[in-house]
Design a protein around this motif. Structure first.
Motif, PDB file in Angstrom:
ATOM      1  N   ALA A 140       0.891  -1.138   0.082  1.00 57.90           N
ATOM      2  CA  ALA A 140      -0.099  -0.009  -0.234  1.00 57.90           C
ATOM      3  C   ALA A 140       0.906   1.136  -0.029  1.00 57.90           C
ATOM      4  O   ALA A 140       0.763   2.366  -0.918  1.00 57.90           O
ATOM      5  N   ALA A 141       1.860   1.181   0.826  1.00 53.85           N
ATOM      6  CA  ALA A 141       2.816   2.347   0.636  1.00 53.85           C
ATOM      7  C   ALA A 141       3.265   2.691  -0.533  1.00 53.85           C
ATOM      8  O   ALA A 141       3.615   3.671  -1.232  1.00 53.85           O
ATOM      9  N   GLN A 142       3.862   1.309  -1.216  1.00 51.42           N
ATOM     10  CA  GLN A 142       4.470   1.575  -2.657  1.00 51.42           C
ATOM     11  C   GLN A 142       3.283   2.512  -3.615  1.00 51.42           C
ATOM     12  O   GLN A 142       3.673   3.080  -4.457  1.00 51.42           O
ATOM     13  N   TRP A 143       2.304   2.070  -3.426  1.00 52.23           N
ATOM     14  CA  TRP A 143       0.940   2.374  -4.380  1.00 52.23           C
ATOM     15  C   TRP A 143       0.900   4.012  -4.027  1.00 52.23           C
ATOM     16  O   TRP A 143       0.821   4.790  -4.813  1.00 52.23           O
ATOM     17  N   LEU A 144       0.864   4.301  -2.729  1.00 53.32           N
ATOM     18  CA  LEU A 144       0.526   5.444  -2.181  1.00 53.32           C
ATOM     19  C   LEU A 144       1.620   6.477  -2.743  1.00 53.32           C
ATOM     20  O   LEU A 144       1.343   7.737  -3.344  1.00 53.32           O
ATOM     21  N   ALA A 145       2.788   6.026  -2.938  1.00 53.88           N
ATOM     22  CA  ALA A 145       4.122   6.816  -3.670  1.00 53.88           C
ATOM     23  C   ALA A 145       3.778   7.299  -5.019  1.00 53.88           C
ATOM     24  O   ALA A 145       4.411   8.135  -5.645  1.00 53.88           O
ATOM     25  N   THR A 146       2.957   6.432  -5.606  1.00 50.73           N
ATOM     26  CA  THR A 146       2.470   7.000  -7.116  1.00 50.73           C
ATOM     27  C   THR A 146       1.458   7.846  -7.193  1.00 50.73           C
ATOM     28  O   THR A 146       1.036   8.456  -8.044  1.00 50.73           O
TER      29      THR A 146
END
Length: 239
Positions: A98-104
């Motif tokens: 989820a954190a990796q997606w939030l970075a996008t």
């Protein structure tokens, strides 16, 4: 001085760490001696922190206390003094994704988060405390809607819904056969509210968060680690 309720024999006190026992300047000069005296003469002292287990373990050792550790905001439970194995209450891989997606979605957000994520097993923490409401809103409308966002003032924690200090503390107390109603909790931030709601008596050492003040049974006169000193002295005076 923190006013304690009369007529109750307490079985344990549980302290949050950052902002409660410890800050950027370290421990209060009186803390170690006081907390060891409470642990040996009044009741066992335990720790419940948003830090990882490898972060909290040396703090417990340096304080010389006999209680257990609840780490990662309830995600990790370890009562080594009583011979219990480490328990991981969740799998943190979804929180990391989820954190990796939030970075996008949020410009400038660093999905690697805080340094201690390298040891984190049940959740993921981001540095962007100022963006916690945006992070919460984005996750709610995404495939990671089963996760929740908790801010501590130090980091933004992404974890499984229902995973909090209360859930970890409940297990740790169960292992010791202690009724939560006979436990005191002390903390300073929103991630301590679930713990406050679980136990019999709670003390907030920070009056900056209205929801924390509302959840606590008492608020110390002084903020932060000085407030924790107030509580420790009150326990020793009563004993």
């Amino acid at each position: 001085m923190v006013e304690l309720p009369e007529g109750v024999d307490w079985d344990m006190i549980v302290f949050d760490v950052d902002g409660t026992l410890l800050d950027v300047e370290g421990y209060h000069p009186e803390l170690v001696a006081l907390i060891r005296k409470v642990d040996s003469e009044v009741m066992p002292v335990s720790l419940a922190s948003g830090r990882t287990l490898p972060n909290v373990t040396p703090i417990k050792q340096s304080l010389g206390i006999s209680g257990f550790i609840v780490a990662e905001n309830g995600g990790m439970v370890w009562d080594g003094d009583e011979g219990h194995e480490i328990v991981a209450m969740a799998d943190g891989s979804r929180a990391r994704e989820a954190a990796q997606w939030l970075a996008t979605q949020i410009e400038g957000l660093d999905s690697r988060g805080i340094e201690s994520n390298r040891w984190r097993e049940t959740e993921w923490c981001l540095k962007e405390t100022h963006s916690h409401e945006q992070i919460r809103d984005l996750l709610a409308d995404s495939e990671w809607g089963d996760l929740e966002v908790i801010t501590t003032g130090f980091a933004v924690h992404i974890a499984k819904i229902g995973l909090d200090k209360a859930s970890g503390l409940r297990l740790a107390l169960e292992q010791r056969g202690i009724d939560p109603e006979r436990v005191i909790a002390c903390g300073d931030a929103p991630n301590d509210i679930a713990m406050f709601n679980l136990v019999g008596f709670s003390v907030a050492v920070n009056d900056s968060y209205p929801n924390v003040v509302e959840a606590a049974d008492r608020v110390s006169d002084s903020n932060g680690k000085q407030g924790a000193i107030e509580l420790l002295k009150a326990l020793l005076e009563r004993a």
